[in-house]
Design a protein around this motif. Structure first.
Motif, mmCIF file in Angstrom:
data_model
loop_
_atom_site.group_PDB
_atom_site.id
_atom_site.type_symbol
_atom_site.label_atom_id
_atom_site.label_comp_id
_atom_site.label_asym_id
_atom_site.label_seq_id
_atom_site.Cartn_x
_atom_site.Cartn_y
_atom_site.Cartn_z
ATOM 1 N N LEU A 157 34.544 6.620 -54.249
ATOM 2 C CA LEU A 157 33.582 7.014 -53.531
ATOM 3 C C LEU A 157 34.003 8.772 -52.462
ATOM 4 O O LEU A 157 32.954 8.527 -51.885
ATOM 5 C CB LEU A 157 33.879 5.949 -52.177
ATOM 6 N N SER A 158 35.091 9.023 -52.782
ATOM 7 C CA SER A 158 35.407 10.054 -52.141
ATOM 8 C C SER A 158 35.182 11.736 -52.843
ATOM 9 O O SER A 158 34.548 12.660 -52.900
ATOM 10 C CB SER A 158 36.408 10.329 -52.067
ATOM 11 N N VAL A 159 36.218 11.089 -54.013
ATOM 12 C CA VAL A 159 36.607 12.314 -55.159
ATOM 13 C C VAL A 159 35.123 12.579 -55.816
ATOM 14 O O VAL A 159 34.845 13.638 -56.656
ATOM 15 C CB VAL A 159 37.368 12.230 -56.616
ATOM 16 N N GLN A 160 34.729 11.350 -56.705
ATOM 17 C CA GLN A 160 33.239 11.305 -58.121
ATOM 18 C C GLN A 160 31.803 11.765 -56.847
ATOM 19 O O GLN A 160 31.210 12.514 -57.961
ATOM 20 C CB GLN A 160 33.510 10.161 -58.427
ATOM 21 N N ILE A 161 32.189 11.049 -55.731
ATOM 22 C CA ILE A 161 30.653 10.736 -55.557
ATOM 23 C C ILE A 161 30.964 12.029 -54.996
ATOM 24 O O ILE A 161 29.666 12.461 -53.964
ATOM 25 C CB ILE A 161 30.160 9.757 -55.049
ATOM 26 N N GLY A 162 32.171 11.948 -53.481
ATOM 27 C CA GLY A 162 32.376 13.026 -52.605
ATOM 28 C C GLY A 162 31.272 11.717 -51.232
ATOM 29 O O GLY A 162 30.683 12.902 -50.026
ATOM 30 N N LEU A 163 31.342 11.195 -51.027
ATOM 31 C CA LEU A 163 30.320 10.484 -50.435
ATOM 32 C C LEU A 163 31.185 10.117 -48.990
ATOM 33 O O LEU A 163 30.582 10.308 -47.701
ATOM 34 C CB LEU A 163 30.326 8.759 -50.004
ATOM 35 N N PHE A 164 32.409 9.642 -48.908
ATOM 36 C CA PHE A 164 33.727 9.703 -48.019
ATOM 37 C C PHE A 164 34.240 10.768 -47.607
ATOM 38 O O PHE A 164 35.168 11.036 -49.031
ATOM 39 C CB PHE A 164 34.041 8.617 -47.710
ATOM 40 N N TRP A 192 34.127 10.431 -36.906
ATOM 41 C CA TRP A 192 35.333 9.389 -37.189
ATOM 42 C C TRP A 192 34.749 7.460 -38.438
ATOM 43 O O TRP A 192 35.975 7.582 -38.936
ATOM 44 C CB TRP A 192 35.428 9.261 -35.723
ATOM 45 N N LEU A 193 33.563 7.643 -38.137
ATOM 46 C CA LEU A 193 33.186 7.018 -39.160
ATOM 47 C C LEU A 193 33.227 7.115 -40.213
ATOM 48 O O LEU A 193 33.978 5.911 -40.649
ATOM 49 C CB LEU A 193 31.894 6.062 -38.459
ATOM 50 N N ARG A 194 32.602 8.045 -40.882
ATOM 51 C CA ARG A 194 32.875 7.744 -42.834
ATOM 52 C C ARG A 194 34.467 8.596 -42.508
ATOM 53 O O ARG A 194 35.063 7.655 -43.576
ATOM 54 C CB ARG A 194 32.457 10.249 -42.384
#
Length: 329
Positions: A157-164, A192-194
């Motif tokens: 979710l962070s590295v591949q998609i970049g969502l968070f 803060w939520l992210r």
């Protein structure tokens, strides 16, 4: 037994538990290898300087005297002094405690929002695909290590998609709310939520699985009682029966477990904070262990223990108020 006597009994038991935590942590420090003076000055310092420091910090006193002095300091809120950081332990803990509380409460909210509806669906659709899916989810949630789940969430979710974001806590919840109230912009709150989303999901996964199974078993017990048949005979909608009557009667043990698990989350956030670089007590505890900073290690463990005991006492008092029969046990 009256409610007041029950509460006094629980408080005395809590004090005894806290005393045990303090005693065990002090004994571990005393039994740890090495000279504590080496943590204050360079090992190559002169014997005269080392002896002077030993007298100043009380290490020349018998062990029982050091223990009693440490207890006296704790009574007035003195958790000691970190010689590595040259700062009071109480201040270092106060800086990190809000972040840990934010993470623990956020993880609890995530667990409740997911687990209770899932448990209700699992109970009302027993032996159907929804029930099997909820059971599988619970099994996977309980069996998955937090550190592995956290790393996988970061990679996907962070590295591949970049969502968070990958890690960090650039703004506290308090500052985000103040910014929202004073400026009318929710940018800090969204930030803060992210940043807290992935750590909260990671920490709350095991909790989610536990509450799901507890909700399911409680719902199944309640669904077999005569009042459910009576409300169905009156023609009340099924959703109203499930959520207003059956779930309401199931909530007391769920609330009890929620309170107890909140204390567990506060102490169990160490690995999650390390994975996500969340600036809470867990990451500070790991740093203190690496630095062999015994005053800070003791202070953090004692604060976690006191928090866990206080939450247990609060939950017991609420449970006893709602169900007076508990005071007779």
């Amino acid at each position: 037994m009256s409610y007041a006597k029950f509460l006094v009994k629980r408080i005395l038991q809590g004090v005894f538990v806290v005393w045990g935590v303090v005693t065990v942590t002090f004994a571990l420090r005393a039994a740890a290898p090495g000279d504590p003076v080496n943590l204050i000055v360079d090992p190559g310092a002169s014997p005269e300087l080392r002896e002077q420091i030993r007298r100043e910090v009380g290490l020349d006193q018998p062990l029982y005297v050091q223990y009693l002095e440490y207890l006296q300091g704790l009574v007035v809120g003195d958790l000691g002094f970190s010689y590595q950081s040259r700062r009071d332990v109480s201040i270092m803990i106060a800086e990190r405690l809000p972040a840990t509380l934010e993470l623990a409460i956020a993880a609890t909210i995530v667990a409740v929002v997911i687990a209770i509806p899932l448990g209700v669906v699992s109970a009302t659709r027993r032996h159907e695909p929804a029930d099997y899916g909820a059971t599988l989810f619970s099994l996977v949630g309980i069996s998955t290590p937090n550190f592995w789940l956290g790393i996988m969430l970061i990679l996907v979710l962070s590295v591949q998609i970049g969502l968070f974001p990958v890690s960090g806590r650039p703004v506290s919840f308090t500052d985000a709310v103040v910014s929202l109230v004073t400026t009318g912009y929710a940018h800090d709150l969204v930030t803060w939520l992210r940043h807290i989303a992935l750590p909260a999901i990671t920490l709350g996964t095991y909790f989610t699985a536990l509450i799901t199974r507890l909700t399911r078993s409680g719902m199944l017990d309640e669904l077999g009682k005569p009042y459910v048949t009576a409300t169905e005979a009156k023609g009340l909608p099924g959703v109203l029966i499930r959520y207003k009557h059956v779930l309401r009667n199931t909530m007391i043990p769920i609330v009890t477990v929620l309170g107890l698990q909140l204390g567990t989350l506060i102490g169990g956030a160490v690995i999650t904070e390390a994975v996500f670089n969340w600036p809470g007590l867990g990451s500070r505890l790991i740093s203190a262990i690496y630095a062999v900073d015994w005053p800070l290690i003791q202070g953090i463990i004692i604060v976690i223990g006191v928090g866990f005991v206080c939450i247990n006492i609060l939950v017991d008092s609420i449970y006893a108020y709602l169900n007076p029969r508990v005071t007779d046990e």
